[in-house]
Design a protein around this motif. Structure first.
Motif, PDB file in Angstrom:
ATOM      1  N   ASP A  41      16.830   7.435   2.955  1.00  0.00           N
ATOM      2  CA  ASP A  41      17.872   7.882   2.027  1.00  0.00           C
ATOM      3  C   ASP A  41      17.417   7.722   0.579  1.00  0.00           C
ATOM      4  N   PHE A  42      16.565   6.732   0.333  1.00  0.00           N
ATOM      5  CA  PHE A  42      16.023   6.579  -1.023  1.00  0.00           C
ATOM      6  C   PHE A  42      14.555   6.168  -0.965  1.00  0.00           C
ATOM      7  N   VAL A  43      13.804   6.684  -1.928  1.00  0.00           N
ATOM      8  CA  VAL A  43      12.396   6.320  -2.116  1.00  0.00           C
ATOM      9  C   VAL A  43      12.218   6.146  -3.619  1.00  0.00           C
ATOM     10  N   VAL A  44      11.972   4.916  -4.033  1.00  0.00           N
ATOM     11  CA  VAL A  44      11.951   4.594  -5.458  1.00  0.00           C
ATOM     12  C   VAL A  44      10.723   3.747  -5.778  1.00  0.00           C
ATOM     13  N   ARG A  45       9.986   4.172  -6.791  1.00  0.00           N
ATOM     14  CA  ARG A  45       8.879   3.337  -7.263  1.00  0.00           C
ATOM     15  C   ARG A  45       9.410   2.448  -8.381  1.00  0.00           C
ATOM     16  N   GLY A  46       9.121   1.152  -8.282  1.00  0.00           N
ATOM     17  CA  GLY A  46       9.647   0.275  -9.315  1.00  0.00           C
ATOM     18  C   GLY A  46       9.186  -1.152  -9.146  1.00  0.00           C
ATOM     19  N   SER A  47       9.814  -2.021  -9.920  1.00  0.00           N
ATOM     20  CA  SER A  47       9.461  -3.436  -9.870  1.00  0.00           C
ATOM     21  C   SER A  47      10.711  -4.256  -9.580  1.00  0.00           C
ATOM     22  N   ARG A  68      10.176   5.447 -11.180  1.00  0.00           N
ATOM     23  CA  ARG A  68      10.348   6.847 -10.771  1.00  0.00           C
ATOM     24  C   ARG A  68      11.188   6.893  -9.509  1.00  0.00           C
ATOM     25  N   ILE A  69      12.185   7.759  -9.521  1.00  0.00           N
ATOM     26  CA  ILE A  69      13.034   7.955  -8.344  1.00  0.00           C
ATOM     27  C   ILE A  69      12.535   9.207  -7.635  1.00  0.00           C
ATOM     28  N   HIS A  70      11.927   9.025  -6.494  1.00  0.00           N
ATOM     29  CA  HIS A  70      11.402  10.167  -5.741  1.00  0.00           C
ATOM     30  C   HIS A  70      12.523  10.845  -4.965  1.00  0.00           C
ATOM     31  N   ARG A  71      13.438  10.050  -4.427  1.00  0.00           N
ATOM     32  CA  ARG A  71      14.564  10.614  -3.685  1.00  0.00           C
ATOM     33  C   ARG A  71      15.687   9.601  -3.672  1.00  0.00           C
ATOM     34  N   LEU A 106       6.846   0.502  -3.743  1.00  0.00           N
ATOM     35  CA  LEU A 106       7.560   1.705  -3.344  1.00  0.00           C
ATOM     36  C   LEU A 106       8.659   1.239  -2.396  1.00  0.00           C
ATOM     37  N   PHE A 107       9.903   1.272  -2.883  1.00  0.00           N
ATOM     38  CA  PHE A 107      11.041   0.810  -2.085  1.00  0.00           C
ATOM     39  C   PHE A 107      11.600   1.986  -1.304  1.00  0.00           C
ATOM     40  N   PRO A 122       6.097  -1.380   0.436  1.00  0.00           N
ATOM     41  CA  PRO A 122       4.702  -1.761   0.191  1.00  0.00           C
ATOM     42  C   PRO A 122       4.414  -1.786  -1.310  1.00  0.00           C
ATOM     43  N   ARG A 123       3.352  -2.502  -1.701  1.00  0.00           N
ATOM     44  CA  ARG A 123       2.864  -2.372  -3.070  1.00  0.00           C
ATOM     45  C   ARG A 123       2.435  -0.923  -3.263  1.00  0.00           C
ATOM     46  N   TYR A 124       2.674  -0.381  -4.453  1.00  0.00           N
ATOM     47  CA  TYR A 124       2.430   1.048  -4.662  1.00  0.00           C
ATOM     48  C   TYR A 124       0.963   1.403  -4.412  1.00  0.00           C
ATOM     49  N   LYS A 125       0.047   0.535  -4.843  1.00  0.00           N
ATOM     50  CA  LYS A 125      -1.375   0.850  -4.648  1.00  0.00           C
ATOM     51  C   LYS A 125      -1.753   0.848  -3.162  1.00  0.00           C
ATOM     52  N   ASP A 126      -1.095   0.001  -2.363  1.00  0.00           N
ATOM     53  CA  ASP A 126      -1.329   0.025  -0.910  1.00  0.00           C
ATOM     54  C   ASP A 126      -0.793   1.323  -0.313  1.00  0.00           C
ATOM     55  N   PHE A 127       0.399   1.717  -0.789  1.00  0.00           N
ATOM     56  CA  PHE A 127       0.966   2.985  -0.324  1.00  0.00           C
ATOM     57  C   PHE A 127       0.026   4.148  -0.632  1.00  0.00           C
TER      58      PHE A 127
END
Length: 147
Positions: A41-47, A68-71, A106-107, A122-127
């Motif tokens: 339902d949501f995919v958000v890059r953040g801290s 960044r809000i991807h979805r 990336l949540f 996951p950590r964004y760089k791992d993703f």
């Protein structure tokens, strides 16, 4: 632990969440993660700004500052934090022992009774590494903007 003894309501309410299965709080594997970015339902890059624990509800509430809000199927993350950043909160079972940590994540997750629940983070760089590897093997289930 007893596998399969999780509350079926939990299972129904949080599809794809790695947490309720057998009560284990574990990171998503690569396959689960690649599915999560396609179906959540949501995919958000953040801290992580903060983590507060609610002993009564047995929940941890993760305060997220979104880069960044991807979805998001519902307006979970809204402007109001730092300029150019949206803020929101994501819940996870208290027993998972989420701690605030540095870095970009990336949540991904699900809406359940109007609250955002975490599935994979996951950590964004791992993703990025996992996604690029799957793309080279043509095994990613959906396209996702990686920058």
């Amino acid at each position: 632990g007893q596998r399969g003894a999780a509350d079926p309501a939990l299972r129904r309410g949080l599809p794809g969440m790695a947490v309720p299965h057998g009560g284990a709080c574990r990171p998503c594997n690569d396959t689960e993660l690649l599915m999560a970015i396609c179906t959540s339902d949501f995919v958000v890059r953040g801290s992580i700004r903060s983590v507060s624990n609610d002993a009564e509800l047995q929940e941890s509430i993760i305060g997220v500052s979104a880069i960044r809000i991807h979805r998001q199927k519902f307006p979970l993350f809204q402007a109001g934090g730092r300029p150019g950043r949206a803020a929101g909160s994501i819940r996870t079972p208290l027993r998972c022992g989420v701690r605030p940590g540095p870095g970009t994540f990336l949540f991904t997750g699900w809406l359940h009774f109007g609250e955002a629940w975490l599935s994979c983070a996951p950590r964004y760089k791992d993703f990025q590494r996992i996604y690029e590897g799957a793309r080279r093997r043509r095994q990613n289930p959906c396209e996702f903007p990686v920058d």
